[in-house]
Design a protein around this motif. Structure first.
Motif, PDB file in Angstrom:
ATOM      1  N   ALA A   4      16.188  66.356  14.488  1.00 24.91           N
ATOM      2  CA  ALA A   4      15.026  66.761  13.698  1.00 24.91           C
ATOM      3  C   ALA A   4      13.728  66.444  14.427  1.00 24.91           C
ATOM      4  CB  ALA A   4      15.056  66.075  12.338  1.00 24.91           C
ATOM      5  N   ARG A   7      12.838  68.894  17.286  1.00 19.85           N
ATOM      6  CA  ARG A   7      12.402  70.251  16.944  1.00 19.85           C
ATOM      7  C   ARG A   7      10.887  70.376  17.130  1.00 19.85           C
ATOM      8  NH1 ARG A   7      14.514  71.856  11.182  1.00 19.85           N
ATOM      9  NH2 ARG A   7      13.812  69.736  10.699  1.00 19.85           N
ATOM     10  N   PHE A 117      13.203  80.642   9.726  1.00 19.69           N
ATOM     11  CA  PHE A 117      13.370  79.348  10.378  1.00 19.69           C
ATOM     12  C   PHE A 117      14.676  78.661   9.960  1.00 19.69           C
ATOM     13  CE2 PHE A 117       9.092  80.092  11.551  1.00 19.69           C
ATOM     14  CZ  PHE A 117       8.782  79.222  12.583  1.00 19.69           C
ATOM     15  N   ASN A 118      15.383  79.236   8.989  1.00 19.26           N
ATOM     16  CA  ASN A 118      16.684  78.698   8.587  1.00 19.26           C
ATOM     17  C   ASN A 118      17.836  79.392   9.302  1.00 19.26           C
ATOM     18  OD1 ASN A 118      16.159  76.590   6.648  1.00 19.26           O
ATOM     19  ND2 ASN A 118      15.359  78.174   5.286  1.00 19.26           N
ATOM     20  N   LYS A 123      16.900  77.266  13.513  1.00 17.58           N
ATOM     21  CA  LYS A 123      16.722  76.051  12.721  1.00 17.58           C
ATOM     22  C   LYS A 123      16.822  74.764  13.532  1.00 17.58           C
ATOM     23  CE  LYS A 123      18.398  73.794   8.501  1.00 17.58           C
ATOM     24  NZ  LYS A 123      17.070  73.762   7.858  1.00 17.58           N
ATOM     25  N   THR A 127      10.652  73.778  13.477  1.00 15.22           N
ATOM     26  CA  THR A 127      10.452  73.545  12.048  1.00 15.22           C
ATOM     27  C   THR A 127       9.042  73.975  11.677  1.00 15.22           C
ATOM     28  OG1 THR A 127      10.483  71.869  10.293  1.00 15.22           O
ATOM     29  CG2 THR A 127       9.704  71.157  12.453  1.00 15.22           C
ATOM     30  N   ASP A 129       5.813  73.149  10.312  1.00 15.06           N
ATOM     31  CA  ASP A 129       4.989  71.982   9.999  1.00 15.06           C
ATOM     32  C   ASP A 129       4.186  72.217   8.724  1.00 15.06           C
ATOM     33  OD1 ASP A 129       3.966  69.355  10.966  1.00 15.06           O
ATOM     34  OD2 ASP A 129       2.054  70.427  11.024  1.00 15.06           O
ATOM     35  N   ALA A 231       8.254  70.549   6.859  1.00 18.18           N
ATOM     36  CA  ALA A 231       9.534  71.280   6.928  1.00 18.18           C
ATOM     37  C   ALA A 231       9.589  72.342   5.822  1.00 18.18           C
ATOM     38  CB  ALA A 231      10.714  70.320   6.825  1.00 18.18           C
ATOM     39  N   GLU A 233      10.465  75.300   5.631  1.00 14.21           N
ATOM     40  CA  GLU A 233      11.658  76.141   5.496  1.00 14.21           C
ATOM     41  C   GLU A 233      12.648  75.584   4.488  1.00 14.21           C
ATOM     42  OE1 GLU A 233      12.399  73.399   9.073  1.00 14.21           O
ATOM     43  OE2 GLU A 233      10.717  74.494   8.181  1.00 14.21           O
ATOM     44  N   ASN A 234      12.591  74.285   4.234  1.00 19.33           N
ATOM     45  CA  ASN A 234      13.506  73.668   3.264  1.00 19.33           C
ATOM     46  C   ASN A 234      13.028  73.835   1.830  1.00 19.33           C
ATOM     47  OD1 ASN A 234      15.106  72.739   5.391  1.00 19.33           O
ATOM     48  ND2 ASN A 234      13.994  70.797   5.535  1.00 19.33           N
TER      49      ASN A 234
END
Length: 345
Positions: A4, A7, A117-118, A123, A127, A129, A231, A233-234
């Motif tokens: 992580a 990235r 981005f997933n 991924k 990530t 930001d 993050a 994308e989450n």
């Protein structure tokens, strides 16, 4: 170091046509503080004006390799064909980039881009930001999301076949609803009352907790923009848009074309012609470069509706053909011949 942490963080900078995204990015590059920042520019038009502005910015440490363009395609519609390969190219740069700025076109929806981005091939390497939306302060203070909305509103009322929601308003809604930070651009042109009005115009559009930061001449502390570590994308499914559930979206409400014109007599003369074309033909946005007779510097021209700004950005290069090239963006049916006649008069 964990995967992580390895990235590369990416900041997605979205916003309507002429809101000030490119100016903001240049400010970030000037404040890089030793960090290597790459820029991915998504153009709407036949030539890369924004990419050229950044590629020839003259900022120490900003090289041609650090600025990459995606022209003739909305990044949110062509993620597989354009975005992923461009990302591969940026991530292969040596030395390794520390941060990536992604400037979307004025018509792009940020949500589909963030969702990409997933993807398995993306991924593990990057990530999001944060998502930053740049909005036009003077336009919002006047109750609009763009410089000239009257003609568009009149067209919507007159044409019963159009959807109830104005498509430009939908784009605006989707961009700010996805944002983690709103930059209220051109705040230096607003008095206290107008600033409050512009911020109030955002009510009902932004998500709870989203900060609105005034931007003065494109200047915003880089510490406010980078390193948020969200993050996005989450969390993207929690950011609602008009296009949720839709397979795609159309950009048929806009026309764009490029005009190559002769040298101009003066910046002021060109500005008057641009303003006249905007008023007469409802040009929403114009940007480009101009050759001013007798001047060794290239003139950068930007217009939102009839509001025109210009300045000399750099000397013409010895091996560079001097000329005037302008990208014109307007509503579907924009009369190219009429616009060209007004600008070339």
């Amino acid at each position: 170091m964990t995967a992580a942490l390895q990235r590369v963080p990416c900041t997605v900078i979205t916003g309507f046509l002429g809101a000030g995204k490119t100016t903001l990015i240049r400010n970030v590059l000037e404040q890089a503080g030793g960090r290597r920042i790459a820029v991915l520019v998504n153009e709407f038009g036949d030539i890369g004006i924004d990419g050229e502005i950044l590629r020839n910015c003259g900022i120490e440490g900003c090289t041609d390799d650090d600025v990459l363009e995606l022209a003739n395609g909305c990044i949110c519609c062509t993620v597989a064909d354009d975005f992923a390969p461009a990302l591969d190219r940026i991530l292969s740069l040596e030395p390794r980039v520390d941060h990536i700025l992604i400037e979307t076109s004025g018509l792009a929806l940020p949500k589909p881009l963030v969702q990409a981005f997933n993807w398995p091939g993306i991924k593990s390497r990057v990530t999001v930001d944060s998502v930053v939306a740049v909005v036009d302060g003077p336009a919002l203070a006047g109750g609009r999301v763009a410089a000239d909305m009257e003609a568009l509103a009149a067209q919507r009322v007159a044409d019963e076949l159009l959807d109830h929601d104005d498509p430009i308003e939908e784009v605006f809604d989707d961009q700010v609803a996805c944002a983690d930070l709103i930059i209220l651009s051109k705040a230096d042109l607003l008095n206290e009352g107008d600033l409050a009005s512009a911020e109030g115009r955002m009510n009902g559009h932004v998500r709870a907790g989203t900060k609105i930061v005034p931007g003065m001449n494109g200047k915003v502390d880089v510490g406010v923009l980078l390193g948020l570590g969200l993050a996005v994308e989450n969390d993207i499914e929690n950011r609602k848009s008009h296009h949720d559930g839709a397979d795609d979206h159309e950009h048929d409400d806009f026309d764009t074309f490029v005009l190559d014109l002769p040298a101009v007599a003066s910046p002021e003369a060109l500005a008057r012609k641009v303003a006249a074309a905007a008023e007469a033909e409802n040009v929403l946005r114009l940007k480009g470069f101009a050759h001013v007779e007798g001047k060794p510097m290239r003139l950068l021209v930007q217009a939102v509706g009839p509001r025109v700004t210009h300045h000399y950005d750099r000397p013409w290069k010895a091996d560079e053909a001097r000329g005037t090239r302008l990208v014109v963006i307007g509503l579907k049916g924009l009369d190219r011949t009429a616009v060209e006649k007004l600008l070339a008069a």
